[in-house]
Design a protein around this motif. Sequence first.
Motif, PDB file in Angstrom:
ATOM      1  N   ALA A  32      37.837 -30.458 -20.604  1.00  0.00           N
ATOM      2  CA  ALA A  32      39.284 -30.298 -20.451  1.00  0.00           C
ATOM      3  C   ALA A  32      39.625 -28.809 -20.371  1.00  0.00           C
ATOM      4  CB  ALA A  32      40.044 -30.954 -21.604  1.00  0.00           C
TER       5      ALA A  32
ATOM      6  N   SER B  66      34.892 -24.009 -16.492  1.00  0.00           N
ATOM      7  CA  SER B  66      33.444 -23.885 -16.652  1.00  0.00           C
ATOM      8  C   SER B  66      33.090 -22.468 -17.091  1.00  0.00           C
ATOM      9  CB  SER B  66      32.745 -24.206 -15.330  1.00  0.00           C
ATOM     10  OG  SER B  66      32.863 -23.109 -14.434  1.00  0.00           O
TER      11      SER B  66
ATOM     12  N   THR C  68      36.879 -42.670  -8.693  1.00  0.00           N
ATOM     13  CA  THR C  68      38.229 -42.109  -8.680  1.00  0.00           C
ATOM     14  C   THR C  68      38.779 -42.277  -7.262  1.00  0.00           C
ATOM     15  OG1 THR C  68      37.439 -39.906  -8.050  1.00  0.00           O
ATOM     16  CG2 THR C  68      37.582 -40.399 -10.416  1.00  0.00           C
TER      17      THR C  68
ATOM     18  N   ALA D 112      29.212 -31.676 -22.517  1.00  0.00           N
ATOM     19  CA  ALA D 112      29.540 -31.583 -21.091  1.00  0.00           C
ATOM     20  C   ALA D 112      28.279 -31.389 -20.255  1.00  0.00           C
ATOM     21  CB  ALA D 112      30.517 -30.434 -20.865  1.00  0.00           C
TER      22      ALA D 112
ATOM     23  N   ASP E 283      33.178 -30.080 -11.543  1.00  0.00           N
ATOM     24  CA  ASP E 283      34.262 -31.032 -11.811  1.00  0.00           C
ATOM     25  C   ASP E 283      33.965 -31.859 -13.046  1.00  0.00           C
ATOM     26  OD1 ASP E 283      35.533 -30.117  -9.572  1.00  0.00           O
ATOM     27  OD2 ASP E 283      35.053 -31.858  -8.310  1.00  0.00           O
ATOM     28  N   VAL E 284      32.713 -32.358 -13.146  1.00  0.00           N
ATOM     29  CA  VAL E 284      32.314 -33.187 -14.286  1.00  0.00           C
ATOM     30  C   VAL E 284      32.404 -32.382 -15.577  1.00  0.00           C
ATOM     31  CG1 VAL E 284      30.389 -34.432 -15.356  1.00  0.00           C
ATOM     32  CG2 VAL E 284      30.826 -34.668 -12.899  1.00  0.00           C
ATOM     33  N   TYR E 285      31.891 -31.152 -15.552  1.00  0.00           N
ATOM     34  CA  TYR E 285      31.908 -30.301 -16.742  1.00  0.00           C
ATOM     35  C   TYR E 285      33.339 -30.046 -17.200  1.00  0.00           C
ATOM     36  CZ  TYR E 285      31.112 -26.274 -19.792  1.00  0.00           C
ATOM     37  OH  TYR E 285      31.090 -25.434 -20.873  1.00  0.00           O
ATOM     38  N   GLU E 286      34.199 -29.672 -16.274  1.00  0.00           N
ATOM     39  CA  GLU E 286      35.567 -29.319 -16.632  1.00  0.00           C
ATOM     40  C   GLU E 286      36.364 -30.540 -17.082  1.00  0.00           C
ATOM     41  OE1 GLU E 286      36.170 -25.313 -13.934  1.00  0.00           O
ATOM     42  OE2 GLU E 286      37.105 -27.187 -13.263  1.00  0.00           O
ATOM     43  N   GLU E 287      35.994 -31.718 -16.570  1.00  0.00           N
ATOM     44  CA  GLU E 287      36.666 -32.940 -17.010  1.00  0.00           C
ATOM     45  C   GLU E 287      36.327 -33.241 -18.468  1.00  0.00           C
ATOM     46  OE1 GLU E 287      36.841 -37.715 -15.883  1.00  0.00           O
ATOM     47  OE2 GLU E 287      35.838 -36.291 -14.551  1.00  0.00           O
ATOM     48  N   VAL E 288      35.054 -33.087 -18.830  1.00  0.00           N
ATOM     49  CA  VAL E 288      34.642 -33.340 -20.207  1.00  0.00           C
ATOM     50  C   VAL E 288      35.225 -32.287 -21.153  1.00  0.00           C
ATOM     51  CG1 VAL E 288      32.671 -33.492 -21.789  1.00  0.00           C
ATOM     52  CG2 VAL E 288      32.514 -34.486 -19.501  1.00  0.00           C
TER      53      VAL E 288
END
Length: 342
Positions: free
Chosen positions: A297, A300, A229, A315, A290-295
Amino acid sequence: MSNNSVARGRRSAKRKKPDGNKNYGLGKKLLEAAHRAVDQFYGRDSHYNTRATHKKRMVVFVNFCRYHGINDARKIDRECVLQFGSYIKARLESDYEWPDGTVDQRISVAYAHNAISTVNILMKAFRGDDALKVSGKQVLGVCRQSVRVRPIEADVVDTQYAADQAIANGFERGAAVMRLARAWGMRVRECILQDLDRMKREIEATGEATILEGCKGGRRSKDRTIRATEFRMEALNYAIEVRPEGSRNLLSEADTVKSFLLSEVNPCRQFLKFSGVPHFRELRAGFAQDVYEEVMAGPSPLKEAIRDKIMDRVAREEVARQLGHNRVSVASAYVGGTRNAA
């Protein structure tokens, strides 16, 4: 022959030859030999933090052996290891008092498991096999409690402020470690040893980069790919900019991981704390969130209750993969548990 000569001859005859095989030939003193065994097991030029951690914890086991009259690693058998497990288990309940009045303080479940793990590694280093290996869960009767409950303190803005402070004080490469850890979720050692040129080539070809160098405990895997990114590219480009000339990573020809930790990383801990980030591992936790919340949407489990169990599982699998773990359960140590699932 004089009486003195006879006496000297008798004393010489009774003198025992030193046992060169004591502690498997690694030293006269158990602790000294234990240090050498671990150094040989991991190699003196790598795994600095791992070796230092085991050496610190093995003192507990060596002291236990001394209290039981054992000063030679060859005399340590399975019964001794199991007795040590019972001693560690007793310290989970309360302080432990020895017959001479010495008191060992109560310990946490996590430390108890780590103590057993260190003994397993130590005896494998001495013997070259797993014959004396024991299960921490079976010996202690409890599992590790590693579910995070407190909010993550590794905001991107705070991390950048800490990096700016490091740069202002002449620790450009230390700042690069901060930025890589927060952006790519790498451990400190991975940040130091990562082949930055390879990452750049992979991103240009696929839009993703693989975390390969410096992975903990042999967890190197080509499946640990992370999408590039703008934020991650900024961190990578900065690291490439400040690395020593001619180097593929953050180390110069004169550096070792140990010297880099002492000269660049350790001084930067104060900048993290001053910025509200408790330690380097917290930067990795911020990446995981960040990864968890991206998956998902969405937030956490540390922020709101879980509403979708299926997506929560997906996630967590993604967090575990990008962090370089083989177990989904490890994600709970970074993003919180599943107890609030609807």
